[in-house]
Structures are given as structure tokens and as C-alpha cells.
Scaffold this active site. Sequence first.
Site, PDB file in Angstrom:
ATOM      1  NE  ARG A  27      -4.135   1.788   0.462  1.00  0.00           N
ATOM      2  CZ  ARG A  27      -4.368   2.873  -0.304  1.00  0.00           C
ATOM      3  NH1 ARG A  27      -3.528   3.187  -1.275  1.00  0.00           N
ATOM      4  NH2 ARG A  27      -5.442   3.628  -0.082  1.00  0.00           N
ATOM      5  N   GLY A  60      -7.488   5.331 -10.479  1.00  0.00           N
ATOM      6  CA  GLY A  60      -8.713   4.594 -10.742  1.00  0.00           C
ATOM      7  C   GLY A  60      -8.783   3.338  -9.901  1.00  0.00           C
ATOM      8  CD  GLU A  94      -0.315  -5.168  -6.758  1.00  0.00           C
ATOM      9  OE1 GLU A  94      -0.162  -4.264  -7.584  1.00  0.00           O
ATOM     10  OE2 GLU A  94       0.131  -5.127  -5.603  1.00  0.00           O
TER      11      GLU A  94
END
Length: 1176
Positions: A27, A60, A94
Site C-alpha cells: 500500500r 482509478g 493485485e
Amino acid sequence: MALSSQRAFTSATAVCPWKYQVFLSFRGEDTRRGFTDYLYKQLDWRGIRTFRDDPDLESGTDINPELLTAIEQSRFAIIVLSTNYATSSWCLRELIHIVQSMKEKERIFPIFYDVDPSDVRHQRGSFGAALVNHEMNCGEDRKEVLEWRNALKKVANLAGWNSKDYRYDSELITKIVDAVWDKVHPTFSLLDSSEILVGLDTKLKEIDLHLDTSANDVRFVGIWGMGGMGKTTLARLVYETISHNFEGSSFLANVREVYATHGLVPLQKQLLSNILGERNIQVYDAYSGFTMIKRCLCNKKVLLILDDVDQSDQLEMLIREKDCFGLGSRIIITTRDERLLVEHGIEKVYKVMSLTQDEALYLFSRKAFRKDDLEEDYLELSKNFINYAGGLPLALKTLGSFLYKRSRDEWKSALDKLKQAPDRKIYQILKISYDGLEEMQKKFFLDVACFHKSYHKETVIEILDSCGFVGTRIVIHVLIEKSLLSLSDDKCVYMHDLIQEMAWEIVRQESFDEPGGRSRLWLHSDIVHVLTNNTGTEAIEGIVLCLREFEAAHWNPEAFTKMCKLRLLNINNLGLSLGPKYLPNSLRILEWSWYPSKCLPPSFQPVDLAELLLRHSKIDHLWDGIMYMVKLKSIDLSYSENLTRTPDFTGTQNLERLVFEGCTNIVKIHPSIASLKRLRVSNFKNCKSIKSLPSEVELQSLETFDLSGCSKLKKIPEFVGEMKNFSKLSLSFTAVGQMPSSNIHSMASLKELDMSGISMRDPPSSLVSVKNIELPRSWHSFFTFGLLPRKNPHPVSLVLASLKDLRFLKRLNLKDCNLCEGAIPEDIGLLSSLEILILDGNHFVSLPASVSGLSKLSSFSLNNCKRLQKLPSLPSNGQLHIVNTNNCTSLKIFPSPLPMCNGVRCTWISSLNCFSLIDHQGSSSIIFLTLKKFLQEIPRSLIFFSIKIPGSEIPEWFSNQSVGDPLIETLPSDSNSKWVGFAFCALFVPAQEISATAMKLNFIDFHCVYDLINTSAGPIYRTEIKDVASDHLWLILLSRQHFFREQYGRPGTYWREKCCDNKIRFHFKVETFYPGEKTWKVKKFGVRALYEQDAEELNQTMKQYSNRKNSFYEDITDCDKSDKVLGAITKRTREQYCNEAGASGIDSFGKESSASKEELKDPNFIGGGEFHHPEA
């Protein structure tokens, strides 16, 4: 070209699929600028190629395709699970892709950074809140959120690192990098290098089957092949691919070199050090070293590679037996010597083969041009280098790298240089195998390389035995095991072209400037130089000169004077004005066609000579008196027309082969020939001046006795003693009128008997005084009644009377023997081994019904039997595939059934000029009945059926017809089970008016063209047309099996894949071997696809022809003749054919140039790899 290299490129990239070693998932707002950045830098510093996403990509909610590709191209993934990781749908998507792409748990490393693993596992705390928020978001797919939860749970259950267990991030990062390093570092040398790995993916899969790492046992696997083939590269790749799955691993490179220089101890120390992880291991000697290996590794699961092993004690003192290693261990040995693997009991051996043409092209392109395809300007030159390399990776890499960035002129110069001497690097690597041979093995190998490559194995053994080598059979296998020789499927001895060139270079270096100082001479220029300038020395052991075309030369008659060690002299197709004044007595094989002298040099006393072969020589006699040559096994003076007498054989009692074929002036046969008890072959074929032979011969080893063409010979010897191996007797076209009846006992083992052209002076019927007496069923009983003389009966009569005793006979030729009705007894059906029966040119009207009992008959020839009216049922045994009845002008009834037997792939029936058959039946009826049988009873094995008969019209039933142009048909679908095949009918007619004295031989070729662009892509079937009186039809049936085969006849889809839109083209073409106009042409032909339902339509069609009483098949009503074949269209009329006697040679197997037995069994391949009729 690009298409070919693309397949190789796919092969190359498949070997090395990892673009990245590690994919970092994190992250960004939590760790990008701190922990993750430092971790990335440490991984990069250690050389671990790592993918880290660009911050600009994270825009996005949809994950960027570039990231998905990077995940798939990464070997491992490190997932940094931080506090806000689950708040990002990007990160979670992911994560899903990582879990799906890396199903093996050892490939994913979770890092719990400032979060509790249980919170991730049970989705509590920040992870739970984030997932609830995703579910509450109306834009989120609840099914997708469930997948995220499952993925997080799966990752949280994997072994990883918890940041709370470490005081500092740097400490944690060091642990992570070390752990990843242990996983990835073995793959650095090949998988991440610039090394071009071509053709290894398939090889890896095959080796993986041998290794079967899932099995909990200990396995030894060998990788075997010639030098430069890529064994080490392959073993290294295997090692780097699977080594992380073992408790310990070691790759012992260059075992041969290390052992030769330092012995076994350094190898043992390296093995132990690599696996145990200790540097200073003390090993005092090889025995204590092996004891340590067994004690330390017996309970460990290890991977061990021994590369380039060449001695058995290397295996004995490094790995010895499976008990030395723990369960799950895998030991791989690479070697050039297969025997080492066999002796050590290693059963799983992978032989490394050469690269395919596509793979070689790609590898050379990458090295020579640094691109996937060859450059157009260098295309032909590149092909020359690629062909030179012969698929050897070492040669392709070496040559390609050397040629990189060089001009075309430099390429040409390099190619010219290679023709003179091999590349040094390639030569040195290949020569390692040669250096490991014993001295005798080296000489053996050089002989094969210089003189005997591509010879049959047994021929090579025979030649080298004759040259004085000992144990040649075992030496051949030793050289095969050492990857220096190989055997083809047909048992011919081969070697890689570069291995042969290495051998040539070894011989050249014996005397670089003067060929006369070398041990072996095989090049035309070298031999001419030495024998013209008399520069030969005692170093020369062998000279072989085999010219393709005859050539005249002028040599020094004293050229052989200094060659005192010459053992092999082979000169063919060379015409010399003067013969040698001296020949070395050391010779063991003397083969010299067109030998120019009338006799051998007076000083020539070759006590060790084993073979004396002087074909087409000017010799008029070999020697006077007795010459003792106890090692001489073979004498061949065939076609030496000056020869008038044979020598005295008293001193050559070990002779096995005597060949005097074509010695037309030989008159005197020395009586000593009668006692050559080891003689296997005696060939006096076409020795037209011989009038007599010894009255008795004691040749207990005799196998072949050929007297054919000895037209003045009236009597053959009486065979004394037992002749267990007597297998072939040929008396064709001799004047033999008597044969000792005792000979029949010696002939019991015969396999081939040729008595063609020995006409019985009196037909059998004339020997019986009562005109209407019924002939006995067996001529054996006819002899018993004393109606024929017993002592020396006519040889044909004797044979016919004794057929039941010839149970091993495979080939019987009674062509032109004046056999009349009743001459052939019922006993003929007892010839249970008979495969070929030739009865051409005889006068019988019918044949015994027992012919149907010839269960192994494959070829039956009855050409020119002009009185023959009826054939009996033919054997339905699955063997018969050739039946010839050409010029049987009285033949009315053909047998039932036609030979369409299981086990036969191709059937040929030829009935040229059989006009009575057509008058009696009609060609259309024959065609329809044949089609009906084909549809109803087609055997699974049959792919081709052919029959030729008189006829002038193609039935309209063949719906697709053409006059001259090819016909194109659509292949039915593979799934159409009702499709049977295709039927073809061609009408061939005279192209011009043909005189009776100017008949020319023509051939008709039937082409099946699968590729509409490449007109040669497909099989060709050929038939012979000669001396034919009028129009004829050729019916061809191709079964569906024909269209489901590979290029050389094996089942497969090769040809179907060649078809464009499932289209196939068929056409006929007339060919001739002689100049001038073709005398025949194909007027038109038709084709029709055959389906099972066509049988009913044929029944309806056949009813139109059912007005006659007699049938083509004896049990089927005859059909009305529809063909207009009355009246000849050439000067040579049907009446002439019906009245003429004698053989015309049409499709005949009885003539002297007939097809061989092997051809009859299995007709040759031509064109696209199909059968052609042996009559061609």
C-alpha cells in the site's frame, strides 16, 4: 523463414519464463517512502530483479494490465500487509491475481508490517473494517469481496515475517533479503543470463519425467550424448530449476578435468561443502571421503549433479549406490559414455539429440545477427553454416558468434576455411571423446570415419575383421556408447558430420603438408598426388578411392613400393594404362575394379589376404600352381572377360565366396573347387563358355549356387554329404537336361529356386502312352510308377515331383519351362513358405485348386500364359498383394475373391491384354464388382488397391470426370464414419500409331497432391505400360486410411494438415525413360468419393449387366459387356496378341532384371513417401 524461427523462439522463451525474480505488492501511502523503498533497494543491491509499481499507475479502481503481466512474469511475490492495505481495491485485486498465478505456497512471502497476522486471517481490526466498507459500498461486487476475504485468509496462513518480532526495520529487511536470496541465487547463472536457451523446453519435460520429483525414492538419472550437444547446459538448467526443493544441492562441474588433474578428493570436498554448508571440510583420501559422503548424506534429501563423467571410479567414489542418500534425492550424471551408466545400473537415461532445423536456425540467427531471423542477404551463406553444424549447439554458437558483424566476403572466406580444416574450438571439444579411447579403438574409429561411414553394421564388422582388428563387434558398441558412432534404424553405421571431420583432421595432422605421410587416404586429390608422384611411405595403412563416374588416370607403376604397412586398398571406377609392378604383401583387402594388368605382380605373396575383389579386371588368370592363403575368404572376379580358368584352390581351403559372374570366356573350372567345405556362395552367372563342372562336389556350407545363364552347361554336379544351409539354386537359361535325383535331398532347405527358361523337351502328357490316362495328383507318385527315368531326370520334372519336400522354399521361378496342362501337381499347395511364384510363359489351361493353400504367397506372376483360361481361388491369407496376368489372352474367369486381405497395405493386379476376360465379362462389370467388394469387405490395413484391364470407356458412375486437367475433390470430415475413401478410373490410349517393332516403355504416374501450391506435396503411384494392344482402364481405390498418415506411411495427420480448405488434387501423368515422343496418353479420368451407402446403388447399376451366364467371380451372375473393345486401334491387333507365343516382359517379375524379393514384400517409396509398384 520467420515462421520457422518463431517456433524455435517459443521453445527458447518457454525455458526461461521469469522476467522478474520478485514482485512487490504494498500500500503506497503506508510504506512506499519508508520500509518498502528500503526493501526494494536491498533486493536490487543483491542483484534480485524486482518489480515495483510506478505511483502513476495507481489511478482509478481497475488494476493496470501492465501489473498483471508483471505478476505472471515474476517467480516470487512479497506482499507487505500494512494497516491500510485492505482499504485499496487496487491492492486487493493485485492480491487475487498473485494468489491465482502463484498457486505454489513457496512462491508467496507475506510481511505483516505493523499488523497482527490473526487480524488478517480473521479479518479483524483495520482489515475487517476495510472489507465491511467495501461491502457497504454499493459499487462493490459482493462476490468479489468474498474472493478478497479468501485470498487474505490464504496469504495469512503462509509462513512469513512479523515486523513486531524485530527491533529495527533494517534487521527485518536483512532476513527477508537473505531468505529470498537463498531461493533465487541458484537461477542466476542461466535463467537470468543472456545465454540463449533453444530447444530445451521439450528436453526439460522429458528429463522431468525421469526425475519425477514427486516420488519419495532415490533416483539416478543419466544425460548422455556427444560433445557439444548441450548436456551441461541442460543439467545446469535442471539444477537451477529444482534445487530449491532439496535440503542440500551440489553441482560438480568438469568432473573429468578435475579428476585428471587433482583426483577424487577435491570433488568429494566440494560435494560435502556445498551440501553441508561448511567450508573447511577435511578429506584425507578418496576412501575416507566416500565414507563421509555416505555418513553425512544418507538421511538428507539432496540434489547432486556430476557433470562430464568419464571413469567408472568417479561414480563409485562419489555416489556409488542409492542407500548413500536420503529419500527424495535425485542424482544426475552427464557423460559422453553410455557404458558408464549401464555398468552403474542407471536405467533412466536421457539421450540428448541434435537441434531441429528450426531450432538451429533460431540459435544461429541470435548469435550471428542478434535477431530472431536470418538476414536476407546472408540467407544462402547462413544455410551452409547451419548445415555444416548439423544441429550441434556448440558449433552453431561458435560459428554464429564468430561471424557476427562480419561482411559477406568474410563469411565466404570462413566457409572456405571450414572446408579445409574444422574450427579449432569445436575440434578440441569433440576430440576429448577420441582421446579417451584405447589405441586399437582409435584405429578402428579412424577407419570407420575415413572409409566406412553409412555402411551396414555387419559389413563394417566383416571388413574390419578382415583388416585384422580383433573384437570388432564389441568395439562398434563401445564407440556407440561413447557417442562417436550411431546406428540408424536399418542398422547402418553413422556419425555426426563434425565427428567425422574431427577424425579427418586427426589424420591430416599426422603429416600436414605431405599426404604420403598419413595413415589413411580417402580424398581424390591426395591419392592422385601420392600415387602419381610416388610419395607414399610406410605410414599408409589404407587407401580408398570410390569414384562416381569412370575416370582415366596415369599413375606411377612403382607407387606402392614403400607402403609396407598397407592393409586396405580399394580403387573403383578408375582406368589406368599400366598396372602396378609391386603390391604390398601386408594387404588384407584388395578391391580394385578395372584392374589393368593380366595378372598380379609376381612378388605378391599376401599370406594375410582376406578379400580379393577384382571386378571388371583384365586378369586372364590369378595364379599358377598352389598359392597358400589360409585367411582368404572371398574372391570376386565378376565381369573379368579375359579370365579363362579358375586357379587351384588347394591352398585356399577357407574360401567362403567365389564370384565369377559375367566371366564369359572362363572355360576350365579347377577340380579343387569341389572340396571347399567352407564355401557359402558359388556364383557362375552368365559364364557362357562353361560346359562342365566337377561331377561331384562336397560343399557342406554352401548357401547359394548360381549357374543362371550358363547356356552351354548340360549337367550339374551331384551334391555329396549334408547341406543344411543350402538356400538358393538358380539354373535359369542353362542347357541342363539332367539332375541327379539324389540332389533333391540336398535341396530340402532351399528358399529360392529359379529354373526359368529350362524348357522341358517333352511335355509331361507326351510321356504317357495312353492318351486319356488320368495324371496322378502328385508327380512324386508319377516317378514311383517308373514312367520317367529315376537316375537323372529332367530338373524341372524332378522339382515338380518333389514339391512336398521343399517346405522352406520362398521363391519359385518356373518361367518359360514349357509346362502344359497337368504339369503342376496338387503338391504345390504344400509349399507352406512360398512367397513368390513365377509361372510366366507356360502353356497350361488351368492351375491346381491347391494354390489357394499357399498361405504366405505375396506375389503371383502368370504373364504370357496364353492358354490359361481360369484361375483358382487365390489365397485369402493377408499376404498376397501382387497378381500379374498380363497377356493371358485366353483368360476368362478371375478368382473369387480378389485379394483385398487384412495385413496388406497395397494391392496391385495387372491384366493387360486379357481380352477374353473382357469379352466374357465386360470392363464395367469388373469395375463395379471390385467396387462392391471394396465397399463391403474393405480390410482395415488396406490403403491402396489397383487393377488394370482392357477397356475404352469410363463408367458414368464416376461422377467427376476430366479430359486432361487435374480434378479437385473436397476431403470429407474426419468425423464422417460413412466415408470409405475415393475411387479413380483412368483411360489410357495410344498417343500415336505404334508399329509392332517399335514398342516403347511408358509409365503412368498417379499423383495425390495435398498442397495446391506445392505440387510435389503428396504421394505418387507408378505403373508400367509396355506392349499394350489397345485402350485400357486403370482402376485405383484409396481407402480413408490413406488420408490419415504421416509423410512416410505411419498413422497421423501430416497430409491432411497440408490441405488448403480440405482440398486435394488428383491427376495422371505419362513418363518415359527413353527419348522421343510418349507412346501413350491418359485420355480422361474420373473420381468419386465412396460412402457405405454406395453399395446399394452399385447393386442397382450392376443389374443392367446381368444377362450373361458366366461370372467374373464364379459365384456372381455375369453382366452384359458394355465396353467397345472390339477391333484393335493399332497395327498390333488383339488377334496377334492371342496367337503370339513368348514373353513380352509386361509387368513381369521373371526377367533377369526383376524386382528383388524385398521390393515385392514392401514396394519402394517415391515422391511424397508412398509405395510404388515394383514393376516400375
